[in-house]
Design an enzyme around this catalytic site. Structure first.
Site, PDB file in Angstrom:
ATOM      1  N   GLU A 166       0.814  -1.214   0.000  1.00  0.00           N
ATOM      2  CA  GLU A 166       0.000   0.000   0.000  1.00  0.00           C
ATOM      3  C   GLU A 166       0.845   1.261   0.000  1.00  0.00           C
ATOM      4  OE1 GLU A 166      -3.096   0.569   2.786  1.00  0.00           O
ATOM      5  OE2 GLU A 166      -3.854  -1.459   2.653  1.00  0.00           O
ATOM      6  N   GLU A 335      -4.910  -8.513   1.587  1.00  0.00           N
ATOM      7  CA  GLU A 335      -5.532  -8.099   2.853  1.00  0.00           C
ATOM      8  C   GLU A 335      -7.020  -7.890   2.672  1.00  0.00           C
ATOM      9  OE1 GLU A 335      -3.853  -4.685   4.919  1.00  0.00           O
ATOM     10  OE2 GLU A 335      -1.832  -5.359   4.362  1.00  0.00           O
TER      11      GLU A 335
HETATM   12  C1  GCO Z   1      -2.199  -2.245   5.190  1.00  0.00           C
HETATM   13  C2  GCO Z   1      -2.565  -1.950   6.449  1.00  0.00           C
HETATM   14  C3  GCO Z   1      -2.494  -2.745   7.613  1.00  0.00           C
HETATM   15  C4  GCO Z   1      -3.582  -2.288   8.522  1.00  0.00           C
HETATM   16  C5  GCO Z   1      -4.909  -2.782   8.028  1.00  0.00           C
HETATM   17  C6  GCO Z   1      -6.044  -2.367   8.877  1.00  0.00           C
HETATM   18  O1  GCO Z   1      -1.370  -2.954   4.764  1.00  0.00           O
HETATM   19  O2  GCO Z   1      -2.947  -1.637   4.608  1.00  0.00           O
HETATM   20  O3  GCO Z   1      -3.057  -0.716   6.592  1.00  0.00           O
HETATM   21  O4  GCO Z   1      -1.200  -2.524   8.052  1.00  0.00           O
HETATM   22  O5  GCO Z   1      -3.332  -2.677   9.797  1.00  0.00           O
HETATM   23  O6  GCO Z   1      -5.163  -2.313   6.746  1.00  0.00           O
HETATM   24  O7  GCO Z   1      -6.249  -0.999   8.796  1.00  0.00           O
END
Ligand code: GCO
Length: 448
Positions: A166, A335
């Site tokens: 991300e 995710e």
């Molecule tokens: C990501 C993340 C995680 C967060 C999850 C919950 O890779 O996007 O932001 O590290 O913990 O998305 O918000």
């Protein structure tokens, strides 16, 4: 509906990130990252929480892998802490830090769990931030060198690699005060994106040079698409700008080697000749993080805002969007998950029906996308356990396991019991979808 069985060989996993779970922030030679600095700065993170100890995974990874085994996971996504391996971001290697990851990966392989490694999940070494961080073009070269080192080191062991997680999460730290390094200057947006994508492209080139056999490399991009509530021209403009700045900037960059015109119009940034060729170096798979979407609305005063919308179809739409760039690209859902106000009840359980319903509905959309031809190869639930949720500290819980932080005890929540059955079955069973909180029947809170 009945059963929705996923393709043979589909990988079932959970995801985590180094700073969110490891702890041991100053042990065995680890250098500080921007998240250490940020969380140690009063007023930055909710309740003054830090990742100093987090889930103490650095010391407990063997127990954590046992828990993964109980769940039946076939894959596990983690990230390397750059400053644990190169305390200054470059130069001398910290052998003890490196050894931790060798032990982790070896133990995963021994447990029959496919490691999926992310090179960068937001925790830039502070030493590089001190030289300008992602505003300094040289950081992309340091990243490529760090990546090349790990490719050589874990060749033959790790088959799935992602360059960046991300990139948005990094950009947020430059354009707002809420994430590390907390620079809070909206004008920096595109220069940061450009250097991040340059780092990605250079790392993919290093990967090819390293001749990694059947190992694959990709990039993880999150999709929370903006849609309009009333479709006024103002809402449409707002949504288009945000979609370009947060999603299409990355996708156009890595797939087409260009940026959307609105980004050139709205931001000033430097692109050198040849950069866009590096950025669009072909990669092997797309990692997709999807939690929902945002609805752009107009309030009573005529101001435009956006609000999160739990909308399972966002998953299907995100896959379709990626496929509009490259229809056959292999995709991993890297995710998906949701925070809930989890309570450990007196019977020792965490009854999180609402989260089970959420996961069921999003997974059903993954299934539907596969039926419609998408080459989706795996799904990673965020997260293996409750952990340090960035600016929200420990106030938000996303885990399959409840973490009792004072004792570091891990307790499988009901959703873990549900997920274990999904994995064992290789898919969903409509009979397993509980009603929303307080409505339907409660899900059986035991492991098989
Ligand atoms: C990501 C993340 C995680 C967060 C999850 C919950 O890779 O996007 O932001 O590290 O913990 O998305 O918000």
């Amino acid at each position: 509906m009945g059963q929705m069985l996923f393709p043979k060989g589909f990988l079932w996993g959970t995801a985590t990130a180094a700073y969110q779970i490891e702890g041991a922030y100053n042990e065995d030679g680890r250098g500080p990252s921007i998240w250490d600095t940020f969380s140690h700065t009063p007023g930055r993170v909710h309740d003054g929480d830090t990742g100093d100890t987090a889930c103490d995974h650095y010391h407990r990874f063997r127990e954590d892998i046992k828990q993964m085994k109980k769940l039946g996971l076939t894959t596990y996504r983690f990230s390397f802490s750059w400053s644990r391996i190169f305390p200054n971001g470059e130069g001398e290697v910290n052998q003890k830090g490196l050894s931790f990851y060798h032990q982790l990966v070896d133990a995963l392989l021994e447990a029959g769990i496919e490691p999926n490694a992310t090179l960068y999940h937001w925790d830039l070494p502070q030493a590089l931030e001190d030289q300008g961080g992602w505003l300094n073009r040289r950081t992309a070269d340091c990243f490529a060198a760090y990546a090349a080192f790990l490719f050589r080191e874990f060749k033959g062991k790790i088959k799935l690699w992602s360059t960046l997680n991300e990139p948005n999460g990094t950009v947020v730290g430059y354009v707002s005060p809420s994430f590390a390094p907390g620079k809070n200057d909206g004008a920096l947006h595109m220069q940061v994106i450009h250097h991040l994508l340059l780092a990605h492209g250079k790392a993919v080139q290093e990967f090819r040079k390293a001749e990694m056999g059947d190992a694959k490399i990709g990039i993880v991009i999150d999709m929370w698409m903006r849609v309009c509530e009333n479709n006024t021209p103002e809402e449409q403009q707002f949504a288009a700008n945000e979609n370009d700045a947060f999603y299409f900037g990355y996708l156009d960059g890595v797939y087409k080697g260009i940026y959307p015109q609105s980004l050139y119009d709205r931001f000033s940034f430097t692109v050198l000749p040849g950069d866009m060729d590096i950025i669009s170096t072909p990669f092997d798979f797309q990692g997709l993080n999807c939690y929902g979407r945002y609805v752009v609305f107009t309030d009573q005063n005529g101001n435009i805002g956006s609000r999160f919308d739990r909308y399972p179809r966002a998953m299907y739409d995100a896959v379709a969007k990626v496929r509009s760039y490259k229809p056959d690209i292999p995709i991993y859902i890297t995710e998906n998950g949701t925070a809930c106000p989890d309570v450990l009840t007196e019977d020792g359980h965490v009854h999180d029906n609402d989260r089970i319903a959420y996961l069921y509905d999003y997974l059903a959309e993954v299934y539907r996308a596969i039926q419609d031809g998408a080459d989706i190869r795996g799904y990673y639930c965020w997260s293996l356990m409750d952990n340090f949720e960035w600016g929200a500290g420990y106030s938000m819980r996303f885990g399959l396991q409840y973490v009792d932080y004072p004792t570091q005890r891990r307790i499988f929540k009901d959703n873990a019991c549900w997920y274990q059955r999904v994995i064992a079955r290789g898919g969903l069973d409509a009979a397993d979808r509980p009603g929303e909180a307080g409505q339907g029947t409660r899900y059986a809170a035991t492991l098989i």
